[in-house]
Design an enzyme around this catalytic site. Structure first.
Site, PDB file in Angstrom:
ATOM      1  N   ALA A 239       0.806  -1.223   0.000  1.00 43.90           N
ATOM      2  CA  ALA A 239       0.000   0.000   0.000  1.00 43.90           C
ATOM      3  C   ALA A 239       0.836   1.268   0.000  1.00 43.90           C
ATOM      4  CB  ALA A 239      -0.944  -0.003   1.198  1.00 43.90           C
ATOM      5  N   ASP A 305       1.212  -3.622  -5.888  1.00 45.51           N
ATOM      6  CA  ASP A 305       1.947  -2.514  -6.510  1.00 45.51           C
ATOM      7  C   ASP A 305       3.404  -2.728  -6.130  1.00 45.51           C
ATOM      8  OD1 ASP A 305       2.786  -0.190  -7.650  1.00 45.51           O
ATOM      9  OD2 ASP A 305       1.659   1.158  -6.335  1.00 45.51           O
ATOM     10  N   CYS A 358       5.532   0.578 -11.573  1.00 43.20           N
ATOM     11  CA  CYS A 358       5.770   1.844 -12.284  1.00 43.20           C
ATOM     12  C   CYS A 358       7.091   1.725 -13.041  1.00 43.20           C
ATOM     13  CB  CYS A 358       5.757   3.035 -11.332  1.00 43.20           C
ATOM     14  SG  CYS A 358       6.902   2.912  -9.936  1.00 43.20           S
TER      15      CYS A 358
END
Length: 433
Positions: A239, A305, A358
């Site tokens: 998170a 993520d 990313c």
């Protein structure tokens, strides 16, 4: 400060970074603390010169025939739109101005064609990254990489728990905020021009009352494609500060539960204030030492993520490309395999596992998903293109699709999507609910 003083300051900061191998943010902060006479406008202008050098370091040096910090700083100012003649006039009589490079360097800067430069130079990346980027981004990889050197916009996500996009856009109208091209709740303030700076939107009433968050459109899309909806049980396994957690909670409209976990307590720390401001009451935060075993096999959706090199964020962190090494890449790959395997245990049969980075590097993206499927045969990769069309029904494919382990993943890029670089894949766990 006049332009000459700003260029001199930029040169000093670049030299400091080069000699001490330190991040640009640290070098800029230290310079500001030791030069308190510089106003906010001066600091912004100096930062723009430094960042423009870092975004185009190799190509500016190649075009100038000189890659010293002094030559690069002057080249960045001219490349941003000020002619060499006007620059010379501006510096006349400025006792703080550094000596200009020879005029033939500026002539070369104007005439040189990057089509004649080596690919890694034209792409503004270290030589070792040329092969991984070509493998990851395809035949247009140089064009893709150059777009990662453009100045980025300021993207925001409207918090639908608090406000509508039209309401927030009206409140930010003075800053030129417009809807993002793809994300349904996104707003965008265009990239800065010249020596300007983005507005500090965090002091605005709409931000202070939780009506929007700063979040790149690519990150918003990744959270949207993950598929959170009212009534589900969702785990955001990495998170961090909670950007995607907040997006997931908004998509669930307060119905269901979002669990937010991160192994790094420091990264997790900002999430508490953000949750309170956003009114995201259906979020349970788990600290690094918390026992998550009661959640095993129960989650409808787990979002990973993953820690990565951040190659997709080079527009905003241009110094990162010059500090990235092959050893760091391999460490991240190992971390990604570990975190994917750990997160998978929380997905219920029939549930979903969304993997996001990313990064634009295949080694961190499709290759890791493919390896995961080899060792976890109860998961299959879905078709991310279908998910895009369901959530964002627009013509074309503004991303790079990739076949991965019998399914399809996607990479969003500044060139294709107008976002930071993000990889997205969603996997379903085989079995009945």
């Amino acid at each position: 400060m006049r332009l000459g003083g700003r260029i001199a300051a930029a040169i000093e900061i670049i030299e400091d970074m080069d000699s001490r191998r330190r991040p640009v943010a640290d070098a800029l902060k230290d310079w500001g603390l030791s030069h308190r006479f510089a106003g906010s406008g001066d600091r912004a202008a100096i930062g723009n010169i430094v960042y423009d050098v870092l975004r185009r370091r190799r190509s500016l040096g190649w075009r100038m025939g000189d890659d010293t910090p002094r030559a690069l700083a002057f080249a960045a100012v001219v490349d941003a739109g000020l002619s060499a003649d006007d620059l010379s006039t501006s510096l006349a009589g400025d006792r703080f101005a550094p000596q200009m490079p020879p005029l033939d360097g500026f002539a070369r800067l104007a005439q040189a064609r990057l089509d004649d430069a080596p690919d890694a130079v034209a792409a503004d990346v270290p030589d070792w990254l040329a092969v991984p980027l070509a493998r990851s981004l395809g035949d247009d990889w140089v064009i893709e990489a150059r777009a990662m050197g453009d100045r980025p916009p300021l993207d925001m996500r409207v918090n639908t728990l608090r406000a509508s996009r039209d309401d927030v856009m009206a409140k930010l109208g003075a800053f030129g905020a417009v809807p993002t091209p793809h994300a349904p709740h996104g707003l965008r303030i265009p990239p800065i021009q010249g020596d300007g700076r983005h507005p500090n939107v965090q002091v605005e009433e709409a931000f202070q009352t939780g009506q929007f968050e700063i979040q790149d459109e690519g990150s918003q899309i990744a959270a949207l494609l993950a598929g959170a909806r009212p009534g589900l049980s969702v785990l955001d396994y990495c998170a961090g500060a909670g950007g995607k957690t907040l997006a997931l909670a908004a998509d669930m409209a307060g119905e269901g539960t979002v669990h937010a976990y991160d192994a790094d307590r420091q990264r997790l720390a900002p999430i508490w204030d953000r949750l309170r401001r956003a009114g995201a009451e259906a979020v349970t935060v788990h600290a690094p030492r918390d026992d998550l075993s009661p959640l095993a096999g129960t989650m409808d959706l787990v979002l990973v993520d993953a820690p990565c090199t951040g190659s997709g964020t080079w527009r905003r962190r241009p110094d990162a490309r010059w500090r990235l090494t092959e050893q760091q890449l391999h460490r991240r790959m190992a971390e990604q395999e570990k975190v994917l395997s750990a997160a998978a245990q929380f997905v219920r049969p029939g549930g979903h596992l969304a993997y996001v980075t990313c990064s634009v590097l295949e080694e961190e993206n499709g290759a890791r998903v493919g390896r995961f499927v080899e060792t976890h045969p109860d998961f299959r990769v879905e078709d991310a293109s279908t998910l895009w069309q369901q959530q964002l029904p627009i013509a074309g494919t503004p991303y790079i699709p990739a076949d991965v382990a019998g399914g399809r993943a996607m990479t969003m890029t500044p060139h294709r999507t107008g976002t930071d670089g993000f990889f997205f894949a969603r996997l379903a766990r085989i079995g009945d609910a």
